[in-house]
Scaffold this active site. Structure first.
Site, PDB file in Angstrom:
ATOM      1  N   GLU A  87      13.809  42.882  41.398  1.00 34.60           N
ATOM      2  CA  GLU A  87      13.842  41.437  42.168  1.00 34.60           C
ATOM      3  C   GLU A  87      13.610  40.405  40.947  1.00 34.60           C
ATOM      4  OE1 GLU A  87      13.593  40.648  46.452  1.00 34.60           O
ATOM      5  OE2 GLU A  87      11.707  40.153  45.398  1.00 34.60           O
ATOM      6  N   GLU A 147      16.348  40.301  38.335  1.00 36.32           N
ATOM      7  CA  GLU A 147      17.459  39.575  38.835  1.00 36.32           C
ATOM      8  C   GLU A 147      17.152  38.054  39.010  1.00 36.32           C
ATOM      9  OE1 GLU A 147      18.158  40.648  42.908  1.00 36.32           O
ATOM     10  OE2 GLU A 147      19.863  39.474  43.251  1.00 36.32           O
ATOM     11  N   CYS A 203      13.200  41.808  51.258  1.00 38.89           N
ATOM     12  CA  CYS A 203      12.187  42.925  51.466  1.00 38.89           C
ATOM     13  C   CYS A 203      12.353  43.111  53.021  1.00 38.89           C
ATOM     14  CB  CYS A 203      11.031  42.826  51.170  1.00 38.89           C
ATOM     15  SG  CYS A 203      10.666  42.410  49.452  1.00 38.89           S
ATOM     16  N   SER A 259      18.377  38.116  47.355  1.00 38.13           N
ATOM     17  CA  SER A 259      18.240  39.268  46.303  1.00 38.13           C
ATOM     18  C   SER A 259      18.934  40.425  46.756  1.00 38.13           C
ATOM     19  CB  SER A 259      16.974  39.725  45.921  1.00 38.13           C
ATOM     20  OG  SER A 259      16.860  40.562  45.242  1.00 38.13           O
ATOM     21  N   GLU A 287      25.399  51.156  54.647  1.00 32.30           N
ATOM     22  CA  GLU A 287      25.352  51.021  52.902  1.00 32.30           C
ATOM     23  C   GLU A 287      24.243  51.776  52.385  1.00 32.30           C
ATOM     24  OE1 GLU A 287      25.340  48.840  55.381  1.00 32.30           O
ATOM     25  OE2 GLU A 287      24.051  47.129  54.918  1.00 32.30           O
ATOM     26  N   CYS A 305       4.216  41.466  56.947  1.00 37.63           N
ATOM     27  CA  CYS A 305       4.160  42.849  57.554  1.00 37.63           C
ATOM     28  C   CYS A 305       3.017  43.350  58.403  1.00 37.63           C
ATOM     29  CB  CYS A 305       4.407  43.820  56.272  1.00 37.63           C
ATOM     30  SG  CYS A 305       5.913  43.529  55.476  1.00 37.63           S
TER      31      CYS A 305
END
Length: 641
Positions: free
Chosen positions: A312, A315, A339, A359, A406, A556
Site C-alpha cells: 500500500e 502504491e 484494510c 488502495s 475475487e 479493529c
C-alpha cells in the site's frame, strides 16, 4: 480513553432533545451550573443538564437499563430505568430526565420494583427463545434482569412458537426477530453510529418491528456486515454467523492441514471472555490454546499487515510520483486505505464513483490467505487443496470479505473461514481450556513474524502510523521524527483527525517529494467516514494525500466480533494494550521484518507492486450503489429466509 462521551454524539441524526445530556459541555463555574441533588439520601453535586442516570452512576448507584447504551444517543423507550422524583406524579425514566434544579430522587422503592418487574414481564411475553441454546446465554441483558428481579414465571403469558423466520441470508450477520425487545439499539447503531440505515423500526404500536427495507433479506440491502448492531443488541436477536462446526470437521480430518492467523485486536480482547480485565493481552497464551485445540500451525496476521504496508505504501508513492513529478491529473488522490471490509462495502454502496481512491491492496487477512496457499504451500510441499486457512478476526465483515468471488487469486479460496473473537473463545471453552492460566507459546515459522507496526493496525490511526514509520524512513533514510516511534498526531479517539508532516532532505530517488507537506487524515466509524467522503466530493480534500478509514469505532479493537459489552472505556483499555505490546517488541517497522524481506527476495522478485505481488496481493471493487432491487424475493413473517 480521555473522551468518554457517546461515540455517536457528533454523527447522530437524532434531534438534540434525544441526545445524551453531557456534563462536560456546561461550565462548572457558570451561575447555576452546579446543582446539588439527593439520590437515595446521598447528596451529589452535578452540572446542569446531567441526567439522573448519570448522576446516580457518579455515586455508584446502579439503575438498570436496556435501551440505553454509552455509545448511543438516548431513546427512552424501554422504561426499565424508572425512578421516583419528588413532586412528579409518575415514575420518570432516569436516562432521559435532565436535572435543572435541586430534586430528591429514589432509585428503589416497592413502587419502582413492581414497575420494573412488570416491564420485564411484558418484554418476556413477546420474547421467544430457548435460553440454553442461545448464543447470548449467560451474556443476555434481559436474562440478567429477569434473574435480578426474581422473575420466575410469565405473569402476562409467553408466546409458544416463533413468529418470524430467522434471516440467515447474510454471510456475516444472522437476525432472529423472535428475540427482539424493540430497544432500537440496533437501529440507532446502524443510523447514528454507522450512517448506513439498513435497519429501522416499522409499523406502529403492537405491530412495531425492526425491519430492513421492504423486509428484504439482510444480504440484499445496504448492510455493510460491520456487526456493530450485534455488539449493542442486549439479547440474542443479532449474532454473527459462526463457522466453528466446519472448522472442527477440518481439524478432525487427518488429511487437512489446518492453519490459523490471529489478528492483534482479538488478542487484546479475548481475555474478557474468560473474566480478565479489558486490555489484558494474552497473545502467547492464546497461541498455546489454539495448538491444544488441534490447529496444525498458528501464524501472525501482523506479518501480512507488514506486507500491506509495503504494498500500500509503494502504491501511494507511485501515485505521488505520477501526480507530482509526472503532473498526471488523472491520478486519484488522496489514496484511501482498504484494510477494513466494512468500510470497503460502505464506499461500494454509498460512493461507488469514488472507488478509484481506494488502495488496491488486499487486507492483511486476504494477503495472508493468498500467501498461505502459494508461497507457504510450495515451501512446505503441501497441496494447497489440503490447506484449510482460518483467520481469527475482531470483525464480522471479514466473513463477507473472504466469500467475495475475487478473493481466490491463489487458485483456491484464499481464506476458508473467518472466526470472530467470541467464536474462538467458544471453541476454547468447549475444550475445557483455562486460557488465563496457560503457558506461553510462540507463533510458528515462517508466517509468525510480525512487527509492532503491524500490531498497531488494530487501533484507529494504526495503519497510518505504520505507514509513516516506513514511508518516512524509506524516503529520507532517517527514522520518523517521533519519540520512541509514537506517531502521536494520528493517535487518539476523535472521529476524524488530521495531521501533516514536511518531508525534507530526501534520498536521491525521492527528490520529487523534497519540501512536500504530506497531509493525512484518519477516520473511524462509517458515520465519520461519510463526513470525510462528503468533504472529498466537495473538493475540500484535494490537497490531502493519504486517508485511513476503519469501519468500527476505535478501529479493529471495536470490531463487531469482539467480546460484549463494548463502550468507550473498554475500547480505550484495548488500545492501550496494543500500544504497550508494540513498545515491548524489538521489531517495530514493517520494512525491517526479515520474513517480509525474504519473501520479496525469493518470491515477489520484482518487489512491491510487481507483477506477481499485484496478482496475489491486490484486488478490485464492485460499484454496488445504494438502490435496492425490490424485485427480489420479499421476506416476511412466515416466509422463507
Amino acid at each position: 480513553m480521555a473522551d468518554n462521551k457517546a461515540f455517536a454524539r457528533e454523527t447522530s441524526r437524532a434531534p438534540v432533545s434525544q441526545r445524551r445530556q453531557e456534563t462536560g459541555e456546561i461550565k462548572k463555574d457558570a451561575i447555576g451550573g452546579d446543582i446539588t441533588v439527593n439520590i437515595d439520601g446521598i447528596a451529589v453535586k452535578v452540572a446542569m443538564g446531567t441526567t439522573i442516570l448519570e448522576a446516580a452512576r457518579m455515586v455508584n448507584i446502579k439503575i438498570p437499563t436496556l435501551c440505553q447504551h454509552d455509545d448511543l444517543c438516548l431513546a427512552g423507550v424501554c422504561r426499565i430505568c424508572v425512578v421516583e422524583v419528588d413532586n412528579e406524579r409518575t415514575l420518570q425514566a432516569s436516562c432521559s430526565y435532565p436535572i435543572f434544579g435541586p430534586i430528591n430522587i429514589r432509585t428503589y422503592s416497592p413502587r419502582i420494583r413492581r414497575a420494573r418487574r412488570n416491564i420485564i414481564q411484558l418484554l418476556l411475553r413477546n420474547h421467544y427463545g430457548e435460553c440454553y441454546s442461545c448464543a447470548r446465554n449467560n451474556n443476555c441483558e434481559l436474562q440478567v434482569l429477569a434473574k435480578e428481579y426474581g422473575v420466575t414465571s410469565y405473569k402476562f403469558g409467553h408466546i409458544k412458537a416463533p413468529r418470524y423466520d430467522k434471516d440467515q441470508s447474510s454471510y456475516a450477520v444472522e437476525r432472529d426477530m423472535n428475540k427482539c425487545i424493540l430497544c432500537r439499539r440496533c437501529v440507532r447503531t446502524c443510523i447514528d453510529l454507522q450512517e448506513v440505515g439498513a435497519l429501522e423500526a416499522v409499523h406502529r404500536g403492537a405491530g412495531t418491528k425492526i425491519s430492513t427495507y421492504m423486509d428484504m433479506p439482510l444480504n440484499d440491502v445496504v448492510c455493510i456486515n460491520c456487526g456493530q448492531c450485534i455488539n449493542r443488541c442486549p439479547t440474542g436477536a443479532l449474532k454473527a454467523k459462526d463457522p466453528a462446526e466446519g472448522i472442527w470437521k477440518a481439524i478432525e480430518d487427518a488429511k487437512k492441514h489446518v492453519i490459523i492467523q490471529t489478528a492483534p485486536s482479538p488478542r487484546a480482547a479475548i481475555g474478557e471472555e474468560f473474566g480478565l480485565k479489558p486490555g489484558t493481552s494474552v497473545t502467547k497464551k492464546l497461541n498455546t490454546a489454539i495448538k491444544r485445540i488441534g490447529f496444525d500451525k498458528v501464524f501472525d496476521t501482523n506479518f501480512t499487515a507488514d506486507l500491506t504496508i509495503m504494498e500500500e505504501g509503494t502504491e501511494l508513492l507511485l501515485r505521488l510520483k505520477k501526480a507530482i513529478a509526472g503532473k498526471d491529473k488523472s491520478v486519484r488522490l488522496p489514496q484511501i486505505t482498504s484494510c477494513s471490509p466494512g468500510w470497503v462495502k460502505f464506499i461500494e454502496h454509498f460512493y461507488p464513483g469514488r472507488l478509484g481512491h481506494l488502495s488496491t491492496a488486499k487486507s492483511p487477512q486476504q494477503m495472508f490467505g493468498a500467501i498461505a496457499k502459494t508461497w507457504y504451500a510450495e515451501r512446505n510441499n503441501i497441496d494447497p487443496a489440503d490447506i484449510v486457512s482460518v483467520s481469527l478476526m475482531p470483525c464480522s465483515a471479514k466473513k463477507f470479505e473472504c466469500q467475495r468471488p475475487e478473493m481466490n487469486s491463489s487458485g483456491y479460496k484464499d481464506v476458508d473461514y473467518a472466526l470472530t473473537t467470541r467464536e474462538l473463545a467458544g471453541m476454547i471453552k468447549e475444550c475445557g481450556i483455562d486460557l488465563p492460566n496457560l503457558p506461553l507459546s510462540d507463533f510458528d515459522d515462517p508466517l509468525g513474524t510480525g512487527s509492532g507496526a503491524g500490531l498497531v493496525f488494530g487501533a484507529t490511526g494504526g495503519v497510518m502510523e505504520a505507514a509513516i514509520r516506513t514511508a518516512y524512513e524509506l524516503v529520507t533514510g532517517r527514522e520518523a521524527p517521533f519519540e520512541n516511534l509514537r506517531v502521536m498526531p494520528v493517535r487518539g479517539v476523535e472521529g476524524i483527525r488530521k495531521a501533516q508532516i514536511i518531508i525534507k532532505d530526501t534520498l536521491e530517488q525521492w527528490k520529487f517529494l523534497e519540501g512536500v507537506t504530506l497531509k493525512v487524515m484518519v477516520a473511524h466509524g462509517t458515520a465519520n467516514a461519510k463526513k470525510v467522503m462528503d468533504m472529498l466530493c466537495e473538493g475540500q480534500l484535494d490537497d490531502y494525500h493519504f486517508i485511513e478509514v476503519m469501519a468500527c469505532p476505535g478501529g479493529c479493537i471495536g470490531g463487531g466480533g469482539q467480546p460484549i459489552p463494548t463502550g468507550p472505556d473498554i475500547r480505550g483499555a484495548r488500545i492501550k494494550a496494543i500500544y504497550a505490546e508494540d513498545e515491548s517488541l524489538v521489531l517495530r517497522k514493517s520494512h525491517e521484518n526479515p520474513v517480509v524481506k525474504q519473501i520479496y527476495e525469493q518470491y515477489f522478485k520484482e518487489g512491491p507492486c510487481g507483477h506477481l505481488s499485484h496478482k496475489l496481493l491486490h484486488t478490485g471493487y464492485t460499484a454496488r450503489g445504494k438502490w435496492i432491487n425490490v424485485k427480489k424475493t420479499k421476506r416476511g413473517p412466515g416466509s422463507g429466509s
